[in-house]
Design a protein around this motif. Structure first.
Motif, mmCIF file in Angstrom:
data_model
loop_
_atom_site.group_PDB
_atom_site.id
_atom_site.type_symbol
_atom_site.label_atom_id
_atom_site.label_comp_id
_atom_site.label_asym_id
_atom_site.label_seq_id
_atom_site.Cartn_x
_atom_site.Cartn_y
_atom_site.Cartn_z
ATOM 1 N N LYS B 18 48.530 1.694 -4.855
ATOM 2 C CA LYS B 18 46.932 1.772 -4.362
ATOM 3 C C LYS B 18 46.420 2.636 -5.512
ATOM 4 O O LYS B 18 46.836 3.954 -5.931
ATOM 5 C CB LYS B 18 46.793 3.196 -3.217
ATOM 6 C CG LYS B 18 45.876 2.782 -2.779
ATOM 7 C CD LYS B 18 45.641 3.215 -1.339
ATOM 8 C CE LYS B 18 44.695 3.203 0.045
ATOM 9 N NZ LYS B 18 44.708 3.155 0.686
ATOM 10 N N GLU B 79 43.836 -1.657 -3.136
ATOM 11 C CA GLU B 79 44.647 -1.831 -2.802
ATOM 12 C C GLU B 79 45.417 -1.396 -2.522
ATOM 13 O O GLU B 79 47.273 -1.601 -2.426
ATOM 14 C CB GLU B 79 44.014 -2.954 -0.922
ATOM 15 C CG GLU B 79 43.017 -2.754 -0.792
ATOM 16 C CD GLU B 79 42.416 -0.983 0.564
ATOM 17 O OE1 GLU B 79 43.572 -0.122 0.245
ATOM 18 O OE2 GLU B 79 41.153 -0.696 0.730
ATOM 19 N N SER B 80 46.068 -2.623 -3.887
ATOM 20 C CA SER B 80 47.762 -2.831 -4.188
ATOM 21 C C SER B 80 47.546 -3.634 -5.498
ATOM 22 O O SER B 80 47.130 -4.557 -5.268
ATOM 23 C CB SER B 80 48.421 -4.126 -2.761
ATOM 24 O OG SER B 80 49.596 -4.254 -3.525
#
Lengths: 112, 112
Positions: B18, B79-80
């Protein structure tokens, strides 16, 4: 997103030559802006044109906004090595929000 | 001197992490933006915010989110992280339409 087509994509010229960069769209813009970007830095504003048919001059740079407010051009007279950089046109679509739409840019190299 | 400051100039992150990119402006601008810049693709709008806690998706929001808890700060969150998010990220702010957009110096993110 309303597209802005910029041409040419690359330009390599010698010091003292003249050049023109074009920015075209099928959509109407309330204003068009030109930015210059150096490697590793963010774009910096050169000019904003708002009125159709408007011509603005900034030393050796001349900017024009088309009568229909769908296109713009940047003309450089007697280019110098210090003009080297990425030139970006950006527009505020008419009747739209606050985010600028950008063209893909013209990478200019001026050699001595 | 007006300023938009991005927290990092260079970042290297691993796939799946993240990632937070921070941007602060000192001009009291309501509107803030996150763009990514890739060779041949120009500047593409990820998200923008027109007020505290308000946000709108741009052209390529997938895989990103944003946060604006204070007027001067606009954060971009991956987010990823994935390798296709390797890019130059530019934050900008502006007062309103037809006005100058001020850019940060950019964050070059590499995802390995």
């Amino acid at each position: 997103t309303q597209l802005l087509e910029q041409s040419p994509q690359f330009l390599s010229i010698q010091e003292g030559e003249n050049l023109t960069v074009y920015c075209n769209s099928s959509s109407v813009f309330s204003s068009l802006q030109w930015y210059r970007q150096e490697p590793g830095e963010g774009p910096v504003l050169l000019v904003t044109v708002v009125t159709g048919g408007e011509v603005k001059k900034l030393k050796r740079l001349t900017f024009q906004f088309g009568d229909a407010r769908k296109d713009s051009s940047l003309h450089i007279t007697a280019a110098q090595p210090g003009d080297t950089g990425l030139y970006l046109c950006a527009g505020d679509p008419a009747n739209s929000g606050y985010a600028l739409n950008f063209g893909k840019g013209t990478s200019l190299l001026v050699t001595p | 001197d007006v300023k938009v400051t991005q927290s990092s100039r260079y970042l290297v992150k691993r796939t799946g992490e993240k990632v937070f990119l921070e941007c602060v402006q000192d001009m009291d601008h309501e509107n803030m933006f996150w763009y990514r810049q890739d060779p041949g693709l120009g500047l593409r709008l990820i998200y923008f915010s027109y007020d505290v806690k308000m946000k709108e998706k741009g052209d390529i929001p997938e895989g990103y989110s944003v946060s604006r808890e204070k007027k001067e700060r606009f954060s971009l969150i991956l987010e990823s992280a994935s390798t296709n998010q390797t890019s130059m990220y530019l934050c900008a702010s502006r007062w309103t339409v037809n006005t100058e957009a001020f850019f940060g110096q950019g964050t070059r993110l590499t995802v390995v």
